[in-house]
Design a protein around this motif. Structure first.
Motif, PDB file in Angstrom:
ATOM      1  N   UNK A  35     -25.130 -11.476  45.562  1.00  0.00           N
ATOM      2  CA  UNK A  35     -24.256 -12.144  46.515  1.00  0.00           C
ATOM      3  C   UNK A  35     -23.366 -13.126  45.755  1.00  0.00           C
ATOM      4  N   UNK A  36     -22.266 -13.599  46.366  1.00  0.00           N
ATOM      5  CA  UNK A  36     -21.296 -14.437  45.637  1.00  0.00           C
ATOM      6  C   UNK A  36     -21.912 -15.660  44.966  1.00  0.00           C
ATOM      7  N   UNK A  37     -22.830 -16.359  45.649  1.00  0.00           N
ATOM      8  CA  UNK A  37     -23.429 -17.569  45.071  1.00  0.00           C
ATOM      9  C   UNK A  37     -24.270 -17.214  43.846  1.00  0.00           C
ATOM     10  N   UNK A  38     -25.076 -16.148  43.953  1.00  0.00           N
ATOM     11  CA  UNK A  38     -25.896 -15.748  42.814  1.00  0.00           C
ATOM     12  C   UNK A  38     -25.031 -15.215  41.671  1.00  0.00           C
ATOM     13  N   UNK A  39     -23.948 -14.507  42.017  1.00  0.00           N
ATOM     14  CA  UNK A  39     -23.074 -13.962  40.975  1.00  0.00           C
ATOM     15  C   UNK A  39     -22.412 -15.077  40.184  1.00  0.00           C
ATOM     16  N   UNK A  40     -21.917 -16.101  40.869  1.00  0.00           N
ATOM     17  CA  UNK A  40     -21.274 -17.206  40.166  1.00  0.00           C
ATOM     18  C   UNK A  40     -22.273 -17.945  39.281  1.00  0.00           C
ATOM     19  N   UNK A  41     -23.509 -18.101  39.763  1.00  0.00           N
ATOM     20  CA  UNK A  41     -24.544 -18.762  38.960  1.00  0.00           C
ATOM     21  C   UNK A  41     -24.910 -17.918  37.746  1.00  0.00           C
ATOM     22  N   UNK A  42     -25.036 -16.603  37.948  1.00  0.00           N
ATOM     23  CA  UNK A  42     -25.339 -15.696  36.841  1.00  0.00           C
ATOM     24  C   UNK A  42     -24.221 -15.719  35.800  1.00  0.00           C
ATOM     25  N   UNK A  43     -22.962 -15.749  36.245  1.00  0.00           N
ATOM     26  CA  UNK A  43     -21.829 -15.797  35.314  1.00  0.00           C
ATOM     27  C   UNK A  43     -21.851 -17.082  34.493  1.00  0.00           C
ATOM     28  N   UNK A  44     -22.261 -18.196  35.113  1.00  0.00           N
ATOM     29  CA  UNK A  44     -22.387 -19.454  34.372  1.00  0.00           C
ATOM     30  C   UNK A  44     -23.461 -19.344  33.295  1.00  0.00           C
ATOM     31  N   UNK A  45     -24.564 -18.682  33.623  1.00  0.00           N
ATOM     32  CA  UNK A  45     -25.630 -18.486  32.630  1.00  0.00           C
ATOM     33  C   UNK A  45     -25.137 -17.629  31.467  1.00  0.00           C
ATOM     34  N   UNK A  46     -24.345 -16.598  31.768  1.00  0.00           N
ATOM     35  CA  UNK A  46     -23.790 -15.769  30.701  1.00  0.00           C
ATOM     36  C   UNK A  46     -22.843 -16.566  29.821  1.00  0.00           C
ATOM     37  N   UNK A  47     -22.062 -17.439  30.449  1.00  0.00           N
ATOM     38  CA  UNK A  47     -21.067 -18.215  29.708  1.00  0.00           C
ATOM     39  C   UNK A  47     -21.696 -19.329  28.885  1.00  0.00           C
ATOM     40  N   UNK A  48     -22.667 -20.031  29.470  1.00  0.00           N
ATOM     41  CA  UNK A  48     -23.207 -21.234  28.840  1.00  0.00           C
ATOM     42  C   UNK A  48     -24.463 -20.966  28.015  1.00  0.00           C
ATOM     43  N   UNK A  49     -25.127 -19.840  28.229  1.00  0.00           N
ATOM     44  CA  UNK A  49     -26.363 -19.553  27.512  1.00  0.00           C
ATOM     45  C   UNK A  49     -27.548 -20.166  28.209  1.00  0.00           C
ATOM     46  N   UNK A  50     -28.233 -21.080  27.573  1.00  0.00           N
ATOM     47  CA  UNK A  50     -29.382 -21.755  28.163  1.00  0.00           C
ATOM     48  C   UNK A  50     -28.910 -22.920  29.032  1.00  0.00           C
ATOM     49  N   UNK A  51     -29.370 -22.945  30.284  1.00  0.00           N
ATOM     50  CA  UNK A  51     -28.921 -23.970  31.226  1.00  0.00           C
ATOM     51  C   UNK A  51     -30.114 -24.474  32.033  1.00  0.00           C
ATOM     52  N   UNK A  52     -29.942 -25.657  32.627  1.00  0.00           N
ATOM     53  CA  UNK A  52     -30.931 -26.234  33.542  1.00  0.00           C
ATOM     54  C   UNK A  52     -30.217 -26.633  34.826  1.00  0.00           C
ATOM     55  N   UNK A  53     -30.989 -26.787  35.891  1.00  0.00           N
ATOM     56  CA  UNK A  53     -30.409 -27.180  37.169  1.00  0.00           C
ATOM     57  C   UNK A  53     -29.761 -28.572  37.102  1.00  0.00           C
ATOM     58  N   UNK A  54     -30.414 -29.598  36.513  1.00  0.00           N
ATOM     59  CA  UNK A  54     -29.759 -30.911  36.416  1.00  0.00           C
ATOM     60  C   UNK A  54     -28.457 -30.863  35.614  1.00  0.00           C
TER      61      UNK A  54
END
Length: 268
Positions: free
Chosen positions: A202-221
């Motif tokens: 879904x759009x929200x999960x896709x945008x979050x997944x794309x951020x993970x691809x772009x940034x690598x390792x990420x945390x919620x904070x």
């Protein structure tokens, strides 16, 4: 009387399956231990599956269609990559159909998949499989993914080497469930190529997944602090990341009091 007999027969089948699974798992562990602990790898800690696959010095042990690939990264923590060859596990069948055969394969996959301290990709290799029905895929593939992500084994299933007919059937099935899986091609040296997602986020999960691809390792904070304009709090970010990890798309690691997330594979 017929109902009682069917019930006893089902219990007997379950006991036999459990006994067989236990024997297979014990044999797998013996083979792994016999291979020895001396492995070499130039892969950095927490490296992607693609980088792990490129290491040619890793030791490989094969057992009844499952290949165990051991590596040792710079912090001396053994990680393992699994490759389950469905053609071998299913006795050379090229057409996989029905829920009951799917459940039997699920039992075999669980038995052949040991726990791991490090995040471990488990590749379901569909090479030589010409057809797989939705009922089989539901019980075997989705069942194994859900089991792996809900158990403490730290395993992340990936489907590999899908022929077009199987890929289309699986894509149609997971889209109907609003689900997603990692898919890739895997060569003889266990190198990952052309990794992609099957299904649709879904759009929200896709945008979050794309951020993970772009940034690598990420945390919620970190995401909450970085994207203040989106007015999404750490809890909401964590829910999105955890949902992606439950699908096996992101690797989840404990980082102090919080958790970090990173993509399991690299999109081709």
């Amino acid at each position: 009387m017929r109902t009682m007999w069917c019930g006893r027969a089902s219990q007997l089948d379950a006991l036999q399956d459990s006994s067989l699974a236990l024997k297979i798992r014990r044999l797998a562990f013996r083979k792994i231990r016999a291979a020895g602990p001396k492995y070499a790898s130039t892969s950095p800690p927490n490296s992607s599956c693609r980088k792990v696959g490129e290491n040619r010095s890793a030791r490989r042990v094969t057992l009844d269609g499952t290949r165990f690939v051991h590596h040792l990264h710079l912090h001396k923590v053994r990680i393992m990559k699994l490759r389950h060859r469905l053609f071998d596990l299913m006795g050379g069948q090229t057409v996989l159909a029905g829920a009951i055969p799917g459940r039997k394969l699920l039992s075999a996959l669980i038995a052949a998949t040991p726990s791991s301290e490090a995040p471990t990709p488990a590749f379901l290799d569909f090479a030589q499989i010409e057809i797989a029905t939705a009922s089989f895929l539901r019980e075997a593939v989705i069942g194994f993914r859900d089991y792996a992500r809900q158990s403490p084994r730290n395993v992340y299933p990936v489907v590999a080497n899908l022929q077009q007919a199987v890929a289309e059937e699986l894509d149609f099935f997971v889209r109907a469930r609003s689900d997603v899986l990692w898919s890739c091609e895997l060569d003889a040296g266990d190198t990952v190529v052309r990794a992609q997602l099957i299904g649709e986020l879904d759009p929200a999960q896709r945008s979050t997944f794309d951020l993970a691809l772009e940034l690598g390792t990420i945390t919620a904070p970190e995401l909450a602090a970085r994207f203040t304009d989106q007015r999404i709090g750490p809890t909401a970010w964590n829910n999105r990341l955890s949902a992606l990890a439950s699908k096996g798309l992101l690797v989840e690691r404990k980082q102090g009091k919080s958790k970090s997330f990173s993509p399991l594979l690299e999109i081709a």
